[in-house]
Design a protein around this motif. Structure first.
Motif, PDB file in Angstrom:
ATOM      1  N   LEU A  66       0.781  -1.429   0.356  1.00  0.00           N
ATOM      2  CA  LEU A  66       0.432  -0.031  -0.278  1.00  0.00           C
ATOM      3  C   LEU A  66       0.406   1.709  -0.280  1.00  0.00           C
ATOM      4  O   LEU A  66       1.400   1.145   0.592  1.00  0.00           O
ATOM      5  CB  LEU A  66      -0.983   0.085   1.173  1.00  0.00           C
ATOM      6  CG  LEU A  66      -2.134   1.218   1.565  1.00  0.00           C
ATOM      7  CD1 LEU A  66      -3.065   1.371   0.175  1.00  0.00           C
ATOM      8  CD2 LEU A  66      -2.214   1.261   2.598  1.00  0.00           C
ATOM      9  N   VAL A  80      -9.005  -2.237   1.806  1.00  0.00           N
ATOM     10  CA  VAL A  80      -7.873  -2.099   0.848  1.00  0.00           C
ATOM     11  C   VAL A  80      -8.423  -3.048  -0.632  1.00  0.00           C
ATOM     12  O   VAL A  80      -9.374  -3.931  -0.699  1.00  0.00           O
ATOM     13  CB  VAL A  80      -6.375  -2.567   1.008  1.00  0.00           C
ATOM     14  CG1 VAL A  80      -6.212  -2.106   2.140  1.00  0.00           C
ATOM     15  CG2 VAL A  80      -6.343  -4.047   1.457  1.00  0.00           C
ATOM     16  N   VAL A  94      -2.078  -2.328  -3.909  1.00  0.00           N
ATOM     17  CA  VAL A  94      -3.789  -2.312  -3.529  1.00  0.00           C
ATOM     18  C   VAL A  94      -3.477  -0.452  -2.740  1.00  0.00           C
ATOM     19  O   VAL A  94      -2.512   0.281  -2.863  1.00  0.00           O
ATOM     20  CB  VAL A  94      -4.037  -3.121  -1.620  1.00  0.00           C
ATOM     21  CG1 VAL A  94      -4.215  -5.030  -2.369  1.00  0.00           C
ATOM     22  CG2 VAL A  94      -2.911  -3.059  -0.471  1.00  0.00           C
ATOM     23  N   THR A  95      -5.028  -0.302  -2.972  1.00  0.00           N
ATOM     24  CA  THR A  95      -5.297   0.848  -2.581  1.00  0.00           C
ATOM     25  C   THR A  95      -6.330   1.462  -1.523  1.00  0.00           C
ATOM     26  O   THR A  95      -7.381  -0.398  -1.032  1.00  0.00           O
ATOM     27  CB  THR A  95      -5.525   1.727  -3.514  1.00  0.00           C
ATOM     28  OG1 THR A  95      -5.728   3.008  -3.966  1.00  0.00           O
ATOM     29  CG2 THR A  95      -6.761   1.606  -4.284  1.00  0.00           C
ATOM     30  N   THR A  96      -6.369   2.064  -0.630  1.00  0.00           N
ATOM     31  CA  THR A  96      -7.757   2.379   0.525  1.00  0.00           C
ATOM     32  C   THR A  96      -8.415   2.626  -0.026  1.00  0.00           C
ATOM     33  O   THR A  96      -9.918   3.138   0.319  1.00  0.00           O
ATOM     34  CB  THR A  96      -6.830   2.935   2.203  1.00  0.00           C
ATOM     35  OG1 THR A  96      -6.475   4.443   1.453  1.00  0.00           O
ATOM     36  CG2 THR A  96      -6.144   2.375   2.552  1.00  0.00           C
TER      37      THR A  96
END
Length: 340
Positions: A66, A80, A94-96
């Motif tokens: 991340l 995520v 991944v991303t939030t």
């Protein structure tokens, strides 16, 4: 065959979808064993990685990386979403900034506001879509984007789609407590085809559709690096560990404009070739030798071609050696890996 065809089938036991336009293979989606792009996890943060601008998080499918680390402490539970495929030996990206995407709408938690695709120009239609959205969607902290596919869609179908995605988003975003868990799987090729290939088309779902409509032959041709461009020109698209090398050749054409014609043809077909082969990352074009005065025409062709492509690509420009470089999101796995 003229027109558009969407063929939903399986290959080597994997779900797959193909888009044919006037008999030419334009897009190809094949499922894999890796986590799907769009999958959402409840993850646990680990310690930040100094010098890498991010941190690892634990997921049911292994380590993920991340990049956004502000305000996140080791041990925090967070949601995520998978943004692409990992290179061999690396963590899942991944991303939030979680998104919930469907055929007509994109729900954006944490980014409130109602937006309508800029491709929808008609003011009356925009007003109608705004009314539909406000009738079924209320989100003080959640946003909504209505996609260009709404243009010819039934209003009731749009409303149902928006409501369903809003309910899914609310349920997932509230599910933050507990151990690490995969909350959504992400769309498979058949669902992704329904979501993204929205122009009118004949849809073929009978088993054996890939063989009956020549898709298997076209996939076999993609196993070779050679892509013909017409007029005797060609390009070779060859992935290496570091980058994807593209070599453009004029063939037997020795006319003064041969190089420019071959390079423009390569620029126009390159997004399709990269999509079908599942290639991303750094891409270097060894164009056919041409005068610097012709570079502008080539650059315009490249920009036009990638503007219409669905995968994010940065056009980095020329190198001192006269190569042209791009950086493309790893949105798909290489076809050679999927069918290995």
């Amino acid at each position: 065959m003229k027109g558009r065809q969407i063929i939903l089938d399986h290959i080597q036991g994997r779900e797959a979808a193909a888009l044919l336009v006037d008999g030419r293979l334009e897009d190809l989606l094949i499922d894999s064993d890796q986590p799907r792009v769009g999958a959402i996890y409840r993850a646990v943060a680990e310690r930040p990685m100094k010098g890498q601008g991010g941190l690892f998080v634990s997921t049911p499918d292994g380590k993920a990386f991340l990049r956004q680390v502000k305000g996140i402490a080791p041990g925090d539970r967070l949601l995520v979403q998978v943004t692409g495929y990992a290179e061999p030996g690396k963590a899942i990206p991944v991303t939030t900034r979680v998104l919930f995407k469907s055929r007509f709408a994109i729900i954006t938690p944490g980014a409130p506001g109602l937006n309508i695709s800029r491709q929808i120009k008609d003011d009356d239609l925009r007003d109608e879509l705004t009314g539909i959205a406000r009738a079924v969607f209320e989100g003080e902290e959640t946003g909504l984007i209505l996609r260009s596919s709404c243009v010819d869609a039934d209003p009731e179908e749009i409303a149902e789609d928006v409501a369903a995605m809003a309910d899914l988003a609310a349920a997932v975003m509230a599910d933050t407590e507990g151990e690490i868990e995969k909350l959504t799987e992400g769309d498979g090729p058949h669902d992704q085809a329904w979501r993204e290939w929205t122009d009118p088309a004949d849809i073929i779902t009978e088993p054996g559709g890939f063989e009956d409509h020549g898709v298997l032959e076209r996939i076999d041709a993609l196993q070779s690096p050679l892509a013909t461009l017409g007029g005797g020109a060609s390009m070779y698209v060859e992935p290496t560990r570091a980058l994807v090398a593209v070599d453009v050749n004029t063939g037997r054409d020795t006319s003064p404009a041969a190089a420019l014609k071959a390079n423009i043809a390569a620029a126009r077909d390159l997004p399709r070739q990269l999509r079908l082969r599942g290639l991303g990352g750094q891409i270097t074009l060894d164009v056919a030798p041409m005068p610097k005065k012709d570079r502008r025409a080539f650059e315009l062709a490249v920009k036009s071609a990638f503007r219409a492509d669905s995968i994010d690509t940065v056009l980095a420009g020329w190198t001192p050696l006269g190569h042209y470089e791009l950086q493309r999101k790893r949105d798909r796995l290489p076809l050679s890996e999927v069918l290995a």
